[in-house]
Design an enzyme around this catalytic site. Structure first.
Site, PDB file in Angstrom:
ATOM      1  N   SER A 140       0.793  -1.232   0.000  1.00 48.42           N
ATOM      2  CA  SER A 140       0.000   0.000   0.000  1.00 48.42           C
ATOM      3  C   SER A 140       0.825   1.282   0.000  1.00 48.42           C
ATOM      4  O   SER A 140       0.296   2.346  -0.288  1.00 48.42           O
ATOM      5  CB  SER A 140      -0.963   0.014   1.190  1.00 48.42           C
ATOM      6  OG  SER A 140      -0.260   0.152   2.402  1.00 48.42           O
TER       7      SER A 140
ATOM      8  N   LYS B 267       0.835   4.658   6.836  1.00 46.88           N
ATOM      9  CA  LYS B 267       0.042   5.445   5.876  1.00 46.88           C
ATOM     10  C   LYS B 267       0.518   6.887   5.884  1.00 46.88           C
ATOM     11  O   LYS B 267       1.215   7.341   6.794  1.00 46.88           O
ATOM     12  CB  LYS B 267      -1.458   5.429   6.251  1.00 46.88           C
ATOM     13  CG  LYS B 267      -2.090   4.069   6.304  1.00 46.88           C
ATOM     14  CD  LYS B 267      -2.227   3.451   4.946  1.00 46.88           C
ATOM     15  CE  LYS B 267      -2.875   2.071   5.040  1.00 46.88           C
ATOM     16  NZ  LYS B 267      -2.580   1.247   3.908  1.00 46.88           N
TER      17      LYS B 267
END
Length: 149
Positions: free
Chosen positions: A61, A98
């Site tokens: 990701s 993230k």
């Protein structure tokens, strides 16, 4: 995404030679007469123990930010996370890596891979920022492209 926290780094590592010339691809090794000074990983990565720790990243990701599955990231828990920082955090007890976005009252955790949608942090969510990612380290001897040769 799965994270493996490897633990804190300790200060006072071994000092290694730092070469003053740039290594060109294909150049076998820097000449000894180009040693400019000796440095340590503490100096190179600005390690201020005990605030720094290592995390192994699993998943894809964050590949748009240059963080790939199997990479190690150096995380500084003494830094205040700001808009745009890549963070290691716990979201509802799930560890994540993230990019942090703060737009007015909204807190959004985004991936750097278009396959994953942004995650808006809701009032009912439990978000705990564990630190800001400062560097990533990759082992190239086990890279996926190596087996293609």
């Amino acid at each position: 995404m799965t994270l493996t926290i490897l633990g804190p780094l300790v200060a006072g590592g071994e000092r290694l030679p730092l070469y003053s010339s740039h290594a060109q691809a294909g150049f076998p090794f820097p000449a000894a007469d180009h040693v400019n000074k000796h440095t340590s990983f503490d100096d190179l990565f600005d390690i201020r123990a005990p605030h720094i720790y290592l995390v192994r990243i699993e998943g894809d990701s964050m590949q748009g930010a240059g963080i790939f599955c199997g990479d190690l990231v150096i995380v500084d828990r003494s830094l205040y996370a700001e808009h745009g920082d890549i963070v290691v955090a716990s979201l509802n007890t799930e560890p994540v890596c993230k990019r942090l976005h703060m737009r007015g009252p909204d807190v959004i955790l985004t991936s750097e891979n278009p396959q994953y949608p942004p995650r808006y942090v809701l009032e009912s969510d439990d978000l705990m920022i564990w630190g800001v990612v400062k560097h990533s380290i990759r082992a190239h001897e086990n890279s996926p492209n190596r087996s293609e040769r």
